[in-house]
Design an enzyme around this catalytic site. Structure first.
Site, PDB file in Angstrom:
ATOM      1  N   ASP A  42      33.685   0.338  33.319  1.00  0.00           N
ATOM      2  CA  ASP A  42      33.812  -0.115  31.932  1.00  0.00           C
ATOM      3  C   ASP A  42      32.679  -1.050  31.514  1.00  0.00           C
ATOM      4  O   ASP A  42      32.681  -1.593  30.407  1.00  0.00           O
ATOM      5  CB  ASP A  42      35.155  -0.802  31.696  1.00  0.00           C
ATOM      6  CG  ASP A  42      35.332  -2.069  32.530  1.00  0.00           C
ATOM      7  OD1 ASP A  42      34.432  -2.383  33.339  1.00  0.00           O
ATOM      8  OD2 ASP A  42      36.358  -2.756  32.362  1.00  0.00           O
ATOM      9  N   GLY A  43      31.686  -1.253  32.399  1.00  0.00           N
ATOM     10  CA  GLY A  43      30.540  -2.090  32.083  1.00  0.00           C
ATOM     11  C   GLY A  43      30.619  -3.502  32.606  1.00  0.00           C
ATOM     12  O   GLY A  43      29.638  -4.251  32.557  1.00  0.00           O
ATOM     13  N   GLU A  44      31.760  -3.919  33.124  1.00  0.00           N
ATOM     14  CA  GLU A  44      31.908  -5.277  33.646  1.00  0.00           C
ATOM     15  C   GLU A  44      30.999  -5.488  34.845  1.00  0.00           C
ATOM     16  O   GLU A  44      30.853  -4.616  35.707  1.00  0.00           O
ATOM     17  CB  GLU A  44      33.369  -5.498  34.043  1.00  0.00           C
ATOM     18  CG  GLU A  44      33.677  -6.890  34.549  1.00  0.00           C
ATOM     19  CD  GLU A  44      35.144  -7.043  34.920  1.00  0.00           C
ATOM     20  OE1 GLU A  44      35.434  -7.811  35.848  1.00  0.00           O
ATOM     21  OE2 GLU A  44      35.992  -6.381  34.265  1.00  0.00           O
ATOM     22  N   ASP A 173       2.684 -15.707   9.536  1.00  0.00           N
ATOM     23  CA  ASP A 173       3.602 -16.513   8.728  1.00  0.00           C
ATOM     24  C   ASP A 173       3.361 -17.970   9.068  1.00  0.00           C
ATOM     25  O   ASP A 173       2.574 -18.303   9.975  1.00  0.00           O
ATOM     26  CB  ASP A 173       5.066 -16.113   8.953  1.00  0.00           C
ATOM     27  CG  ASP A 173       5.490 -16.182  10.409  1.00  0.00           C
ATOM     28  OD1 ASP A 173       4.928 -17.021  11.156  1.00  0.00           O
ATOM     29  OD2 ASP A 173       6.372 -15.412  10.811  1.00  0.00           O
ATOM     30  N   LYS A 196       4.749 -15.233   4.107  1.00  0.00           N
ATOM     31  CA  LYS A 196       5.684 -14.109   4.018  1.00  0.00           C
ATOM     32  C   LYS A 196       7.065 -14.597   3.623  1.00  0.00           C
ATOM     33  O   LYS A 196       7.411 -15.774   3.761  1.00  0.00           O
ATOM     34  CB  LYS A 196       5.781 -13.366   5.355  1.00  0.00           C
ATOM     35  CG  LYS A 196       6.643 -14.085   6.387  1.00  0.00           C
ATOM     36  CD  LYS A 196       6.909 -13.252   7.622  1.00  0.00           C
ATOM     37  CE  LYS A 196       7.917 -13.972   8.527  1.00  0.00           C
ATOM     38  NZ  LYS A 196       8.176 -13.257   9.779  1.00  0.00           N
ATOM     39  N   ARG A 198      10.995 -13.170   4.527  1.00  0.00           N
ATOM     40  CA  ARG A 198      11.804 -12.172   5.242  1.00  0.00           C
ATOM     41  C   ARG A 198      12.977 -11.759   4.364  1.00  0.00           C
ATOM     42  O   ARG A 198      13.775 -12.583   3.936  1.00  0.00           O
ATOM     43  CB  ARG A 198      12.305 -12.708   6.585  1.00  0.00           C
ATOM     44  CG  ARG A 198      13.190 -11.707   7.345  1.00  0.00           C
ATOM     45  CD  ARG A 198      13.379 -12.102   8.779  1.00  0.00           C
ATOM     46  NE  ARG A 198      12.171 -11.983   9.560  1.00  0.00           N
ATOM     47  CZ  ARG A 198      11.705 -10.837  10.045  1.00  0.00           C
ATOM     48  NH1 ARG A 198      12.352  -9.694   9.795  1.00  0.00           N
ATOM     49  NH2 ARG A 198      10.595 -10.800  10.756  1.00  0.00           N
ATOM     50  N   THR A 227      10.549  -5.486  15.458  1.00  0.00           N
ATOM     51  CA  THR A 227      10.545  -4.292  14.595  1.00  0.00           C
ATOM     52  C   THR A 227       9.145  -3.936  14.110  1.00  0.00           C
ATOM     53  O   THR A 227       8.920  -2.825  13.636  1.00  0.00           O
ATOM     54  CB  THR A 227      11.433  -4.511  13.361  1.00  0.00           C
ATOM     55  OG1 THR A 227      10.840  -5.530  12.527  1.00  0.00           O
ATOM     56  CG2 THR A 227      12.831  -4.938  13.775  1.00  0.00           C
ATOM     57  N   GLY A 229       7.833  -5.370  11.534  1.00  0.00           N
ATOM     58  CA  GLY A 229       7.801  -5.603  10.099  1.00  0.00           C
ATOM     59  C   GLY A 229       6.835  -6.703   9.697  1.00  0.00           C
ATOM     60  O   GLY A 229       6.101  -6.566   8.702  1.00  0.00           O
TER      61      GLY A 229
END
Length: 317
Positions: A42-44, A173, A196, A198, A227, A229
């Site tokens: 289950d990912g634990e 920025d 800039k 955001r 990203t 951006g």
């Protein structure tokens, strides 16, 4: 706490970036301590560490993508080391996820950096070592001391080899102005600044440029690229102000999401320089150069272990 220098140094590698942990250990003439991270269906997670009793332990685990999984694993590794009898435990988190969440942007938001730092202290970390965090205010939010290492000299060496002397350093920025000025002092080059706004996690609007870039190649320097951006917005402004379509980008961290490569690939970027605070992966639409922070972190570990000053390795506020 006992004198660290009387304890054996131990490096524990999480699963986020075992190659970097091995590089740090190799510089110190060590091998990472045995560590098994069992994952249930289950990912634990259930980490088990060995050979750290009485040791000065450094758990190396960047909390990059998948940030939540790697953060929880780090917390469990720190707790496992404590329960295995470690004399001191330092969390070495080259890339610290949630560092961008250092304040509330609007009512109802969490301050993720504060929560993550509190959890690390509760798990048993005595100290935190990070590389180029998004904010120098990290220590003010932390219950334990935070050592913020700078990767600027390492990246500046790479830029000296990869970019022409006439290139202008560009802060994309206002938050990147001080690092850009640090690069400028090391490289002897001028600085320009993009302002800039955001709009969202992926959308950025760049509005104006302070500085002269006309006819000159540019080097955009930032702490991280996710990203793409911010880089895209800065490139658009640089080209609009006559910069040569010969742009390089340098960042300490590259947690680049898949869409970032497509975005960067459409721009006149001839080189992207990052460190290995995170594993390099994914399709690369832009030539990638990687400089290792392994020796930097190893130097910090050795200084902490022997009680020597880290002043020469630290970021400036």
């Amino acid at each position: 706490m006992s004198d660290r220098s009387t304890m054996p140094t131990r490096i524990v590698a999480g699963t986020a970036h075992p190659g970097l942990a091995a590089a740090v250990a190799a510089v110190l003439g060590l091998r990472p301590a045995p560590c098994d991270v069992e994952r249930f269906p289950d990912g634990e997670l259930r980490p088990v560490v060995h050979g750290v009793q009485g040791g000065d332990v450094y758990v190396v685990q960047p909390t990059g993508p998948a940030v939540d999984d790697h953060l929880v694993e780090l917390l469990l590794l720190v707790d496992a080391c404590r329960r295995a009898g470690a004399g001191a435990v330092t969390a070495v988190v080259p890339y610290f996820g949630y560092a961008r969440q250092d304040r509330r942007g609007r009512a109802g938001q969490a301050v993720g950096a504060r929560v993550a730092l509190g959890a690390l202290a509760s798990a048993g970390a005595d100290r935190l070592v990070v590389v180029e965090p998004h904010t120098v205010a990290l220590e003010a939010m932390s219950p334990v001391p935070v050592e913020m290492l700078t990767a600027v000299p390492l990246l500046a060496d790479g830029l000296a080899e990869l970019t022409p002397d006439e290139a202008v350093l560009v802060a994309p920025d206002l938050g990147a102005v001080k690092p850009a000025e640090h690069y400028a002092r090391l490289l002897g080059r001028p600085v320009a600044v993009v302002r800039k706004t955001r709009l969202s996690g992926e959308s950025v609007h760049a509005e104006e440029l302070v500085g002269d870039v006309a006819g000159r190649p540019a080097v955009i320097v930032d702490d991280m690229i996710s990203t793409g951006g911010t880089i895209e917005a800065a490139v658009r402004v640089l080209l609009a102000h006559g910069a040569a379509p010969d742009i390089a980008v340098a960042a300490a961290h590259g947690p680049l999401v898949e869409a970032a490569w497509d975005r960067l690939g459409r721009l006149p970027i001839r080189c992207l320089l990052v460190t290995d605070t995170l594993p390099a992966g994914g399709a690369r639409a832009v030539p990638l150069r990687v400089r290792s922070v392994g020796p930097l972190i190893a130097d910090a570990v050795a200084r902490l272990h022997h009680g020597r000053s880290l002043e020469a390795l630290l970021m400036r506020g």
